[in-house]
Scaffold this active site. Structure first.
Site, short mmCIF file in Angstrom:
data_model
loop_
_atom_site.label_atom_id
_atom_site.label_comp_id
_atom_site.label_asym_id
_atom_site.label_seq_id
_atom_site.Cartn_x
_atom_site.Cartn_y
_atom_site.Cartn_z
N ASN A 11 -57.59 -14.06 49.25
CA ASN A 11 -57.31 -15.67 50.42
C ASN A 11 -56.40 -15.25 51.49
O ASN A 11 -55.66 -14.80 51.81
CB ASN A 11 -57.17 -17.24 49.59
CG ASN A 11 -56.76 -17.79 50.65
OD1 ASN A 11 -57.02 -17.70 51.59
ND2 ASN A 11 -55.45 -18.75 50.22
N TRP A 12 -57.67 -14.74 52.94
CA TRP A 12 -56.73 -14.00 53.22
C TRP A 12 -55.91 -15.83 54.51
O TRP A 12 -55.04 -14.82 55.71
CB TRP A 12 -58.00 -13.92 55.16
CG TRP A 12 -58.27 -12.90 54.39
CD1 TRP A 12 -58.32 -11.61 53.28
CD2 TRP A 12 -58.90 -11.56 55.58
NE1 TRP A 12 -58.83 -10.59 53.23
CE2 TRP A 12 -59.45 -10.40 54.88
CE3 TRP A 12 -59.40 -11.36 56.87
CZ2 TRP A 12 -59.83 -9.13 54.68
CZ3 TRP A 12 -59.91 -10.00 57.04
CH2 TRP A 12 -60.29 -9.41 56.13
N LYS A 13 -55.95 -17.23 54.28
CA LYS A 13 -54.93 -18.09 55.04
C LYS A 13 -55.37 -17.74 56.38
O LYS A 13 -56.38 -17.42 56.77
CB LYS A 13 -53.73 -17.83 54.07
CG LYS A 13 -53.89 -17.55 52.91
CD LYS A 13 -52.45 -18.05 52.73
CE LYS A 13 -52.12 -17.56 51.23
NZ LYS A 13 -51.30 -18.22 50.93
N HIS A 95 -56.44 -25.79 47.50
CA HIS A 95 -55.27 -24.60 47.60
C HIS A 95 -53.62 -25.81 47.79
O HIS A 95 -53.76 -27.01 48.39
CB HIS A 95 -54.84 -24.28 48.44
CG HIS A 95 -54.57 -23.01 48.72
ND1 HIS A 95 -53.00 -22.67 49.03
CD2 HIS A 95 -54.21 -21.34 48.25
CE1 HIS A 95 -52.42 -21.96 48.52
NE2 HIS A 95 -52.99 -21.54 48.32
N GLU A 97 -51.23 -24.93 49.36
CA GLU A 97 -51.08 -25.54 50.80
C GLU A 97 -51.94 -26.51 51.90
O GLU A 97 -51.11 -27.60 52.80
CB GLU A 97 -50.81 -24.29 51.88
CG GLU A 97 -50.51 -23.06 51.28
CD GLU A 97 -50.52 -21.43 52.07
OE1 GLU A 97 -51.57 -21.19 52.39
OE2 GLU A 97 -50.04 -20.47 51.45
N GLU A 165 -52.15 -21.89 40.31
CA GLU A 165 -51.32 -20.92 41.62
C GLU A 165 -50.20 -21.17 41.64
O GLU A 165 -49.54 -22.92 41.67
CB GLU A 165 -51.82 -20.60 43.06
CG GLU A 165 -52.90 -20.30 42.90
CD GLU A 165 -53.12 -19.57 44.64
OE1 GLU A 165 -53.53 -18.75 44.57
OE2 GLU A 165 -53.20 -20.54 45.46
N GLY A 171 -46.19 -16.37 47.88
CA GLY A 171 -45.65 -15.96 49.02
C GLY A 171 -44.11 -15.75 48.87
O GLY A 171 -43.21 -15.10 50.05
N SER A 210 -47.55 -14.11 44.46
CA SER A 210 -48.18 -12.49 44.62
C SER A 210 -48.59 -11.76 43.23
O SER A 210 -47.70 -11.15 42.49
CB SER A 210 -45.74 -13.09 44.28
OG SER A 210 -45.39 -13.33 44.74
N GLY A 231 -53.01 -13.51 47.83
CA GLY A 231 -53.39 -14.10 49.41
C GLY A 231 -52.62 -12.67 49.97
O GLY A 231 -53.85 -11.78 50.64
N GLY A 232 -51.35 -12.46 50.78
CA GLY A 232 -51.02 -11.43 51.35
C GLY A 232 -51.40 -10.30 50.99
O GLY A 232 -51.80 -9.19 51.99
P1 13P Z 1 -49.64 -14.86 47.98
O1 13P Z 1 -50.83 -13.76 46.76
O2 13P Z 1 -49.71 -14.68 49.50
O3 13P Z 1 -48.72 -15.19 46.87
O4 13P Z 1 -50.69 -15.92 47.95
C1 13P Z 1 -51.24 -16.81 46.95
C2 13P Z 1 -51.78 -18.05 47.56
O5 13P Z 1 -51.73 -18.64 47.73
C3 13P Z 1 -53.64 -17.57 47.46
O6 13P Z 1 -54.36 -18.49 47.20
#
Ligand code: 13P
Length: 247
Positions: A11-13, A95, A97, A165, A171, A210, A231-232
């Site tokens: 997920n590149w957000k 998600h 977020e 999640e 993050g 994470s 994510g990251g």
């Molecule tokens: P991180 O891997 O950066 O913690 O993000 C997880 C996430 O929200 C994937 O959708």
């Protein structure tokens, strides 16, 4: 009963310009004999170019959200049909977020799941508790409640997945213990069986929050973990490959 095929999705957000396509290309080039299906969900602006960049590779391209309607006066929104036409095969929905930042309810997420199926996208439906909810002992109830509210019955027989999640792990570098992940994934599986009968065994249950190369093997081999939503660490091919190749 055969285990569902694992899915590892990045997920590149809201990250990525055209130059970032090199990371997607490097990811595709570096995947060995993975048992997992692999996907990257870039910002919508990169869906079509990423499909081009990944042509001929097995890496799927996904979106990060869609509107419940197919078209209409919804300024700034994108429908599942538009995302599918641009080249998306999957879509992340619900998600945290978006639940936290845009007030998305379980009912809205369920409507988006309906839209995704209508538009030909495979939903990845996210659930997860906050730290306060976990500290209060409510994590299992909150998450299984989200599962019940966000997954419409029409998912039976379709391709989809759930991503657990924990909000406090996204993050932050914090991750639940393996025992906590397994407890939650088992509770989600039991809920899916209650809701969908035998079809409740079909979707992989991804873990997200994470995930890094250093913890990927332990997480990906935990009971009822059917892949990861990353994510990251999905933004750099070397890190994402370290996760993919840990399975
Ligand atoms: P991180 O891997 O950066 O913690 O993000 C997880 C996430 O929200 C994937 O959708």
């Amino acid at each position: 009963m055969t285990a569902p095929t694992p899915l590892i999705a990045g997920n590149w957000k809201m990250n990525g310009l055209a130059a970032s396509l090199d990371e997607a290309r490097a990811t595709a080039a570096g995947i060995g004999q993975s048992r997992a299906r692999v996907a990257i969900c870039p910002p919508a602006t990169l869906i079509r170019p990423m499909r081009g960049a990944l042509a001929g590779s097995a890496v799927l391209v996904g979106a990060q959200d869609c509107h419940p309607q197919a078209s209409g006066a919804f300024t700034g929104d994108l429908s599942a049909e538009m995302l599918a036409e641009a080249g998306a095969r999957l879509v992340i929905l619900g998600h945290s977020e978006r639940r936290a930042g845009y007030g998305e309810t379980d009912a809205l997420v369920a409507a988006k799941v309906h839209a995704a199926l209508r538009g030909g996208l495979e939903p990845i439906v996210c659930v997860g508790e906050t730290l306060d909810q976990r500290k209060a002992g409510d994590a299992l109830g909150v998450v299984t409640g989200q599962v019940r509210g966000s997954l419409p019955p029409e998912l039976a027989g379709r391709a989809w997945s759930v991503a657990y999640e924990p909000v406090w792990a996204i993050g932050t570098g914090l991750t639940p213990t393996t025992a906590q992940i397994e407890e939650m994934h088992r509770a989600i599986r039991a809920t899916l069986r209650e809701m969908f009968g035998g079809d409740g065994d079909m979707p992989p249950i991804l873990y997200g929050g994470s995930v890094k190369p250093a913890n990927a093997a332990e997480i990906l081999h935990a009971a009822e973990v059917g892949g990861a939503l990353v994510g990251g660490a999905s933004l750099k091919a070397a890190d994402f490959l370290g996760i993919i190749n840990a399975l």
